[in-house]
Design a protein around this motif. Structure first.
Motif, PDB file in Angstrom:
ATOM      1  N   ALA A 119       0.827  -1.210   0.000  1.00 51.53           N
ATOM      2  CA  ALA A 119       0.000   0.000   0.000  1.00 51.53           C
ATOM      3  C   ALA A 119       0.857   1.255   0.000  1.00 51.53           C
ATOM      4  CB  ALA A 119      -0.934  -0.013   1.207  1.00 51.53           C
ATOM      5  N   ALA A 120       1.945   1.238   0.784  1.00 46.51           N
ATOM      6  CA  ALA A 120       2.836   2.400   0.823  1.00 46.51           C
ATOM      7  C   ALA A 120       3.520   2.621  -0.522  1.00 46.51           C
ATOM      8  CB  ALA A 120       3.875   2.226   1.932  1.00 46.51           C
ATOM      9  N   LEU A 121       3.936   1.529  -1.176  1.00 45.21           N
ATOM     10  CA  LEU A 121       4.580   1.660  -2.484  1.00 45.21           C
ATOM     11  C   LEU A 121       3.607   2.209  -3.530  1.00 45.21           C
ATOM     12  CD1 LEU A 121       6.736  -1.584  -2.749  1.00 45.21           C
ATOM     13  CD2 LEU A 121       7.570   0.757  -2.765  1.00 45.21           C
ATOM     14  N   VAL A 122       2.369   1.742  -3.502  1.00 46.44           N
ATOM     15  CA  VAL A 122       1.374   2.254  -4.444  1.00 46.44           C
ATOM     16  C   VAL A 122       1.130   3.739  -4.207  1.00 46.44           C
ATOM     17  CG1 VAL A 122      -1.057   2.114  -5.110  1.00 46.44           C
ATOM     18  CG2 VAL A 122       0.273   0.019  -4.817  1.00 46.44           C
ATOM     19  N   LEU A 123       1.050   4.138  -2.952  1.00 46.95           N
ATOM     20  CA  LEU A 123       0.820   5.549  -2.640  1.00 46.95           C
ATOM     21  C   LEU A 123       1.981   6.417  -3.119  1.00 46.95           C
ATOM     22  CD1 LEU A 123      -0.918   7.708  -1.292  1.00 46.95           C
ATOM     23  CD2 LEU A 123       0.193   7.156   0.888  1.00 46.95           C
ATOM     24  N   VAL A 124       3.212   5.974  -2.863  1.00 47.50           N
ATOM     25  CA  VAL A 124       4.381   6.726  -3.326  1.00 47.50           C
ATOM     26  C   VAL A 124       4.385   6.835  -4.846  1.00 47.50           C
ATOM     27  CG1 VAL A 124       6.894   6.736  -3.432  1.00 47.50           C
ATOM     28  CG2 VAL A 124       5.775   6.126  -1.314  1.00 47.50           C
ATOM     29  N   SER A 125       4.081   5.739  -5.535  1.00 42.90           N
ATOM     30  CA  SER A 125       4.106   5.741  -7.001  1.00 42.90           C
ATOM     31  C   SER A 125       3.031   6.651  -7.581  1.00 42.90           C
ATOM     32  CB  SER A 125       3.933   4.316  -7.528  1.00 42.90           C
ATOM     33  OG  SER A 125       5.015   3.492  -7.107  1.00 42.90           O
ATOM     34  N   LEU A 126       1.849   6.651  -6.986  1.00 45.89           N
ATOM     35  CA  LEU A 126       0.785   7.530  -7.482  1.00 45.89           C
ATOM     36  C   LEU A 126       1.155   8.996  -7.312  1.00 45.89           C
ATOM     37  CD1 LEU A 126      -2.428   5.671  -6.243  1.00 45.89           C
ATOM     38  CD2 LEU A 126      -1.527   5.814  -8.574  1.00 45.89           C
ATOM     39  N   ILE A 127       1.732   9.334  -6.157  1.00 44.89           N
ATOM     40  CA  ILE A 127       2.173  10.714  -5.947  1.00 44.89           C
ATOM     41  C   ILE A 127       3.279  11.072  -6.943  1.00 44.89           C
ATOM     42  CG2 ILE A 127       3.352  12.244  -4.313  1.00 44.89           C
ATOM     43  CD1 ILE A 127       1.842  10.895  -2.084  1.00 44.89           C
ATOM     44  N   GLY A 128       4.184  10.140  -7.197  1.00 49.46           N
ATOM     45  CA  GLY A 128       5.253  10.407  -8.149  1.00 49.46           C
ATOM     46  C   GLY A 128       4.740  10.608  -9.564  1.00 49.46           C
ATOM     47  N   LEU A 129       3.796   9.770  -9.999  1.00 52.32           N
ATOM     48  CA  LEU A 129       3.233   9.933 -11.342  1.00 52.32           C
ATOM     49  C   LEU A 129       2.516  11.270 -11.475  1.00 52.32           C
ATOM     50  CD1 LEU A 129       1.831   6.339 -11.987  1.00 52.32           C
ATOM     51  CD2 LEU A 129       3.821   7.410 -13.069  1.00 52.32           C
ATOM     52  N   ALA A 130       1.797  11.654 -10.430  1.00 50.57           N
ATOM     53  CA  ALA A 130       1.120  12.958 -10.474  1.00 50.57           C
ATOM     54  C   ALA A 130       2.135  14.093 -10.525  1.00 50.57           C
ATOM     55  CB  ALA A 130       0.213  13.106  -9.256  1.00 50.57           C
ATOM     56  N   ALA A 131       3.240  13.960  -9.781  1.00 50.65           N
ATOM     57  CA  ALA A 131       4.247  15.017  -9.764  1.00 50.65           C
ATOM     58  C   ALA A 131       4.942  15.157 -11.112  1.00 50.65           C
ATOM     59  CB  ALA A 131       5.276  14.730  -8.671  1.00 50.65           C
ATOM     60  N   PHE A 132       5.201  14.027 -11.793  1.00 51.84           N
ATOM     61  CA  PHE A 132       5.852  14.091 -13.098  1.00 51.84           C
ATOM     62  C   PHE A 132       4.914  14.610 -14.180  1.00 51.84           C
ATOM     63  CE2 PHE A 132       9.162  11.197 -11.461  1.00 51.84           C
ATOM     64  CZ  PHE A 132      10.278  11.742 -12.069  1.00 51.84           C
ATOM     65  N   GLY A 133       3.660  14.185 -14.151  1.00 53.43           N
ATOM     66  CA  GLY A 133       2.797  14.418 -15.297  1.00 53.43           C
ATOM     67  C   GLY A 133       1.800  15.538 -15.204  1.00 53.43           C
ATOM     68  N   TRP A 134       1.660  16.176 -14.024  1.00 54.73           N
ATOM     69  CA  TRP A 134       0.588  17.176 -13.922  1.00 54.73           C
ATOM     70  C   TRP A 134       0.779  18.385 -14.841  1.00 54.73           C
ATOM     71  CZ3 TRP A 134       0.914  22.276 -12.633  1.00 54.73           C
ATOM     72  CH2 TRP A 134       2.064  22.720 -11.974  1.00 54.73           C
ATOM     73  N   PRO A 135       2.015  18.817 -15.185  1.00 53.59           N
ATOM     74  CA  PRO A 135       2.109  19.978 -16.100  1.00 53.59           C
ATOM     75  C   PRO A 135       1.468  19.730 -17.464  1.00 53.59           C
ATOM     76  CG  PRO A 135       4.180  19.663 -14.954  1.00 53.59           C
ATOM     77  CD  PRO A 135       3.348  18.451 -14.676  1.00 53.59           C
ATOM     78  N   LEU A 136       1.400  18.457 -17.902  1.00 49.28           N
ATOM     79  CA  LEU A 136       0.778  18.178 -19.196  1.00 49.28           C
ATOM     80  C   LEU A 136      -0.718  18.472 -19.181  1.00 49.28           C
ATOM     81  CD1 LEU A 136       2.541  14.803 -20.089  1.00 49.28           C
ATOM     82  CD2 LEU A 136       3.032  17.058 -21.038  1.00 49.28           C
ATOM     83  N   LEU A 137      -1.309  18.446 -17.995  1.00 42.27           N
ATOM     84  CA  LEU A 137      -2.747  18.677 -17.884  1.00 42.27           C
ATOM     85  C   LEU A 137      -3.074  20.073 -17.385  1.00 42.27           C
ATOM     86  CD1 LEU A 137      -3.667  15.268 -16.190  1.00 42.27           C
ATOM     87  CD2 LEU A 137      -3.664  15.815 -18.634  1.00 42.27           C
ATOM     88  N   ALA A 138      -2.067  20.895 -17.140  1.00 40.42           N
ATOM     89  CA  ALA A 138      -2.302  22.224 -16.576  1.00 40.42           C
ATOM     90  C   ALA A 138      -2.635  23.213 -17.683  1.00 40.42           C
ATOM     91  CB  ALA A 138      -1.074  22.696 -15.800  1.00 40.42           C
ATOM     92  N   ASP A 139      -3.329  24.295 -17.311  1.00 40.25           N
ATOM     93  CA  ASP A 139      -3.642  25.326 -18.294  1.00 40.25           C
ATOM     94  C   ASP A 139      -2.496  26.336 -18.369  1.00 40.25           C
ATOM     95  OD1 ASP A 139      -3.872  26.906 -16.024  1.00 40.25           O
ATOM     96  OD2 ASP A 139      -6.059  26.777 -15.969  1.00 40.25           O
ATOM     97  N   ARG A 140      -2.663  27.330 -19.209  1.00 40.82           N
ATOM     98  CA  ARG A 140      -1.587  28.298 -19.456  1.00 40.82           C
ATOM     99  C   ARG A 140      -1.303  29.174 -18.243  1.00 40.82           C
ATOM    100  NH1 ARG A 140      -0.523  28.641 -24.943  1.00 40.82           N
ATOM    101  NH2 ARG A 140      -2.067  27.639 -26.286  1.00 40.82           N
TER     102      ARG A 140
END
Length: 307
Positions: free
Chosen positions: A29-50
């Motif tokens: 569970a801890a590994l899944v939580l860390v990985s989800l936070i990491g994926l969000a941290a890497f990829g959120w700029p692709l979904l952000a507006d200007r």
């Protein structure tokens, strides 16, 4: 002539097998939580507006603040699941120190980083949970050693943790051994080196501007258009660097992998991380001994005690 007493029957002792440290439900569970936070941290700029502040230099301190307690949580969860003890933590420290010392040997030289092959073999022998923590801790220690502390460091810790975790998820040694195992690890190291470089490119690409319309990040644009520019950016800037890292990982895995795998497995077998603890009661006491609690003395002492 007296006959010697027969030796007590003892159960045969089997040596503990070398196998990866298991991942219990808490650690998973801890590994899944860390990985989800990491994926969000890497990829959120692709979904952000200007209008959003998409620079990773702004979110890196928050990611680092969340990452460290979560890494500690992975270790504590693994200990709570009886998967890691003091000997495993000591091995974690030793391997992290060796990896941190290996990284400066090739830093800045065409992407040649010898620590990657150590992460592959360690994750293979000691399992995905141990591998993830080892990769992240090693990257943290090497950043302190080389002065590489910056907004990129928490992203490097996550990427290296995933790299080592993946090696622990490969088919087990009971299914693939010998040269086939080395070939599998070399192939994983080759592909994983490119994957590490690609995901780290994503961290830096979104904050670099003015590189040309064909490879620059355009905040607010559709995700497929930005991903096409990102692919062009990777091909134009980092393929040679990633190729050097991947080639060195393959060469070291094929030449030193068998020896290091044997040493790691022998250390794991000697440590017996998950061996059950049992106590041998020993042979039964002779029937001539008095019951427990009865005082034994000479004949004179016994007569004196009755007077």
């Amino acid at each position: 002539m007296s006959t010697p007493a027969p030796a007590p029957n003892r159960a045969p002792v089997s040596l503990p097998r070398s196998r990866p440290l298991r991942i219990g439900p808490r650690a998973a569970a801890a590994l899944v939580l860390v990985s989800l936070i990491g994926l969000a941290a890497f990829g959120w700029p692709l979904l952000a507006d200007r209008q959003s502040g998409f620079a990773h230099s702004h979110d890196a301190p928050w990611l680092f603040a969340a990452l460290l307690p979560l890494l500690v949580g992975v270790v504590v969860a693994t200990i709570a699941d009886d998967g890691m003890d003091a000997k495993a933590v000591a091995m974690l420290g030793v391997l992290a120190a060796v990896g941190a010392a290996l990284r400066p040997l090739g830093a800045g030289t065409g992407g040649l980083e010898p620590m990657f092959f150590l992460m592959v073999l360690s994750g293979r022998v000691l399992g995905p949970g141990f591998g993830f923590v080892l990769g992240a801790v090693t990257m943290f220690a090497s950043a302190l050693l080389t002065g590489g502390v910056g907004p990129w460091m928490p992203f490097q810790m996550l990427a290296m943790g995933w790299f080592s975790l993946g090696a622990g998820l490969l088919p087990g040694p009971d299914r693939i051994r010998g040269r086939a195992e080395l070939a599998m690890l070399a192939l994983y190291g080759f592909l994983g080196s490119f994957a590490y470089g690609t995901i780290m490119n994503l961290q830096g690409w979104v904050i670099l501007q003015g590189m040309g319309q064909g490879i620059s990040f355009h905040p607010g644009d559709p995700v497929p258009a930005n991903l096409a520019r990102f692919l062009s950016y990777c091909l134009a800037t980092s393929v040679g660097w990633d190729l050097g890292r991947a080639a060195l990982t393959v060469v070291l895995t094929l030449t030193l992998g068998a020896t290091l795998l044997k040493a790691l497995r022998r250390a794991t077998r000697k440590a017996a991380f998950d061996a059950p603890v049992a106590f041998d009661p020993g042979p039964d006491p002779p029937a001539s001994l008095p019951p427990k609690g009865v005082r034994v003395g000479t004949e004179g002492e016994i007569r004196a005690s009755w007077r």
